[in-house]
Structure formats: C-alpha cells, structure tokens
Write a protein that holds these residues in place. Structure first.
Motif, PDB file in Angstrom:
ATOM      1  N   VAL A 138      34.681  41.113  35.012  1.00 13.45           N
ATOM      2  CA  VAL A 138      35.323  40.024  35.124  1.00 13.45           C
ATOM      3  C   VAL A 138      36.870  40.468  35.230  1.00 13.45           C
ATOM      4  O   VAL A 138      37.626  40.056  36.391  1.00 13.45           O
ATOM      5  N   ILE A 139      37.403  41.006  34.269  1.00 14.87           N
ATOM      6  CA  ILE A 139      38.851  41.343  34.414  1.00 14.87           C
ATOM      7  C   ILE A 139      39.107  42.293  35.413  1.00 14.87           C
ATOM      8  O   ILE A 139      40.295  42.072  36.226  1.00 14.87           O
ATOM      9  N   GLY A 140      38.253  43.218  35.978  1.00 14.33           N
ATOM     10  CA  GLY A 140      38.582  44.321  36.959  1.00 14.33           C
ATOM     11  C   GLY A 140      38.576  43.485  38.189  1.00 14.33           C
ATOM     12  O   GLY A 140      39.244  43.895  39.004  1.00 14.33           O
ATOM     13  N   VAL A 141      37.731  42.608  38.416  1.00  8.17           N
ATOM     14  CA  VAL A 141      37.701  41.709  39.659  1.00  8.17           C
ATOM     15  C   VAL A 141      39.008  40.835  39.930  1.00  8.17           C
ATOM     16  O   VAL A 141      39.500  40.899  40.819  1.00  8.17           O
ATOM     17  N   VAL A 142      39.190  40.455  38.777  1.00  7.96           N
ATOM     18  CA  VAL A 142      40.431  39.394  38.896  1.00  7.96           C
ATOM     19  C   VAL A 142      41.530  40.087  38.844  1.00  7.96           C
ATOM     20  O   VAL A 142      42.272  39.772  39.606  1.00  7.96           O
ATOM     21  N   SER A 143      41.625  41.227  38.327  1.00 10.47           N
ATOM     22  CA  SER A 143      42.851  42.139  38.527  1.00 10.47           C
ATOM     23  C   SER A 143      43.008  42.680  39.866  1.00 10.47           C
ATOM     24  O   SER A 143      44.326  42.610  40.673  1.00 10.47           O
ATOM     25  N   ALA A 144      41.844  42.608  40.733  1.00  7.61           N
ATOM     26  CA  ALA A 144      41.926  43.145  42.045  1.00  7.61           C
ATOM     27  C   ALA A 144      42.350  42.284  43.033  1.00  7.61           C
ATOM     28  O   ALA A 144      42.949  42.557  43.961  1.00  7.61           O
ATOM     29  N   VAL A 145      41.592  41.150  42.806  1.00  5.28           N
ATOM     30  CA  VAL A 145      41.998  39.950  43.590  1.00  5.28           C
ATOM     31  C   VAL A 145      43.543  39.459  43.600  1.00  5.28           C
ATOM     32  O   VAL A 145      43.983  39.347  44.637  1.00  5.28           O
ATOM     33  N   TRP A 146      43.982  39.460  42.400  1.00 13.57           N
ATOM     34  CA  TRP A 146      45.422  39.202  42.220  1.00 13.57           C
ATOM     35  C   TRP A 146      46.239  40.239  41.827  1.00 13.57           C
ATOM     36  O   TRP A 146      46.827  40.282  40.678  1.00 13.57           O
ATOM     37  N   ARG A 147      46.081  41.387  42.645  1.00 17.00           N
ATOM     38  CA  ARG A 147      46.665  42.479  42.319  1.00 17.00           C
ATOM     39  C   ARG A 147      48.212  42.514  42.411  1.00 17.00           C
ATOM     40  O   ARG A 147      48.857  41.764  43.113  1.00 17.00           O
ATOM     41  N   ASN A 148      48.747  43.160  41.274  1.00 19.37           N
ATOM     42  CA  ASN A 148      50.344  43.124  41.054  1.00 19.37           C
ATOM     43  C   ASN A 148      50.791  41.704  40.774  1.00 19.37           C
ATOM     44  O   ASN A 148      52.207  41.557  40.854  1.00 19.37           O
ATOM     45  N   ARG A 149      50.031  40.646  40.489  1.00 21.60           N
ATOM     46  CA  ARG A 149      50.610  39.660  39.801  1.00 21.60           C
ATOM     47  C   ARG A 149      50.118  39.263  38.389  1.00 21.60           C
ATOM     48  O   ARG A 149      49.743  40.239  37.837  1.00 21.60           O
TER      49      ARG A 149
END
Length: 306
Positions: A115-126
C-alpha cells in the motif's frame, strides 16, 4: 511446469549435501567441549571422558561425519546432546510458533509495504511519497532489538496492553510480529515504489492514460501485474529471511521458537540440533525460491518453464 518442479526438487539434493558438509565442519570448529557442558562444571575428567564416549565425540572426525551422513540418508537428524531426544522432535516442538510468528509478520508487512509503495509511486515526489519513504527509511534504520524493547516498554510495562513472554494467545503475537515485520514492510515499500515507478513510465501505461482511463484503472489493470513480478521475488526472499532470521526477535521476547532453540544449542554446543536447524533453514530458502518461480508463471502467463 511439473517437470520443472521435479527437476528443481532433485537439484536441491547436491545443495543440501554441500550445506551439510559445511555445517558439520563449522559446528565442530566452535570452541568449547559439549561433553564438559553435558557433564556439568563439577564433573571430573573420567566422567567427562565417559560422556564424550557416550555421545560419540571421541571418534575421529571423518567417522563422526560418516555416522551423521548415514543418519541423513535414513531421514534422521540424530539425537540432541543436551536432551537426548531426537532432533526432529526438538525442532518440531519449536517450529510452529516460529512459523505462525513469521506468517503474521509477513502478512501485515506485505500489505502495508504494498500500500505504501503504490501510494508513493502514484503520488511521486509529493507529500504522500515523502511521508511513506520517510517511514520506510526509519523502519530499515531502526534495529529490531531496539524496536522490540521500545515496544515492550510502552505497550507492556507502561500501558499493560500486551504480554511480552509466551505464545499462547493472539496478544502474544502483536509486539513480536511488529518488531519482526517492521524492516520487511519498509523494504517492501521501497521496492514496490521503485517497481511501480518503472512500470508506470512504460509506453502502454501512457497509452492507457491517453485513452482517458482513470488513474485507478491504470494502476490496477495495467500496472499492478507487471510491477508485481519483482515484488514477488523480494517477498519470497524476505519470507525466507524472516523464518531464518527471527533469532534476535525471539531472544528479545523469549519466544519459544526455533530461533531461541538455535541460540540455546550454540551455547550448549549441541551439534546435532545446530546442524538440523541450519539444514532446515537452507531447505526453506530453496523451497521458497521454487514457490516464487512458480508464482511468476501464475502472475505472467507468458513465462514458460522448461
């Protein structure tokens, strides 16, 4: 697929044989005399010699190895020098608590890491990416034994919510599983993010977005399966490390598993138990790698095994 699995199963025999030889030489190179430890500190040299003869430790090292190898061919791991019980029973009594602890740790850490990895990838650099990766770096950097002691101090000593010793109820699994799985969740989060970022830059993902598909459909339908293959590899490796690497956590929480059994066996120079446990850990890694390879074919049907 079946032929491939059979070949892999037969291929693990030389690996286990090599592990058995290396482990046998390693444990016999450990300092200390098992006969002295078994006889007790007050025993005289005659008693120690009798114990050494009873345990077969007075035989030449090649003869001891031949006896050990003959037991392996008959599916036996020998008897514990400390308890005189079969090693298989010693490990069997301790294996289930370690397996349940590992499964519990793996389940929650994989879910949180994905979950954390997918969320971080979708909202990358945010902001979600920065928060998630900060948490992941913290999880990797914090030692397991220190995290376990902090959790015990807060949730057991001060709040009294969870017990710290034993494995009889689900409450006993909470703190050890968090301690054991924190590092895995962090690694999974970072690895998942990297895999998803790479896949989301592919042409077919940009084409799906150009067609007007929602971001949720793009992530779930077009990205998830392709990004999952390297994640499954890391998942299998982490599961193997959890099974074999729970020694520190089991020691902190006095967990009645194979990790504590290995520590006690090293202290008492219980050669057969040490050899049996390391063979078990090696077999676990081999089987987990085989399961991961089979999962490749299930995730990506284009993969063919010969």
């Amino acid at each position: 697929m079946l032929t491939y699995i059979v070949k892999r199963l037969f291929g693990m025999i030389p690996t286990l044989l090599l592990v058995a030889i290396v482990v046998f030489l390693f444990v016999h190179a450990l300092p200390g005399d098992p006969a002295r430890l078994a006889a007790g500190p007050e025993a005289d040299e005659t008693t120690v010699a009798l114990v050494r003869h009873e345990l077969g430790l007075d035989l030449p090292l090649p003869q001891q190895f031949l006896r050990y190898f003959d037991n392996l061919l008959h599916g036996e791991l020998g008897n514990s020098l400390r308890t005189k019980r079969p090693v298989s029973q010693e490990i069997g009594d301790r294996f289930m608590p370690t397996l349940l602890l590992t499964l519990t740790s793996m389940i929650w850490s994989v879910i949180f890491g994905l979950v954390i990895g997918v969320v971080s990838a979708v909202w990358r650099n945010r902001l979600p990416d920065r928060v998630g990766m900060t948490a992941a770096v913290s999880g990797i950097s914090f030692p397991a034994f220190a995290l376990g002691m902090v959790l015990m101090q807060i949730f057991s000593v001060q709040l009294g919510w969870f017990p710290t010793v034993g494995a009889s109820t689900w409450q006993h699994y909470v703190l050890p599983s968090i301690t054991l799985g924190a590092g895995v969740a962090a690694v999974m989060a970072r690895f998942t993010r990297a895999a998803f970022v790479e896949v989301m830059q592919e042409d077919y993902v940009r084409t799906a977005r150009a067609k007007g598909l929602s971001e949720r459909i793009v992530v779930v339908k077009h990205t998830f399966r392709n990004a999952l293959i390297p994640v499954v590899t890391m998942m299998g490796l982490q599961f193997g490390f959890l099974l074999g690497g729970s020694i520190v956590v089991e020691t902190v929480f006095a967990w009645p598993g194979v990790g504590m059994l290995l520590v006690d066996s090293v202290v008492m120079r219980d050669y057969p138990v040490i050899q049996g446990l390391i063979l078990l850990f090696s077999l676990e890694f081999i089987l987990i790698n085989l399961i991961v390879d089979v999962l490749y074919g299930m995730i990506n049907p284009t993969i063919r095994y010969k």
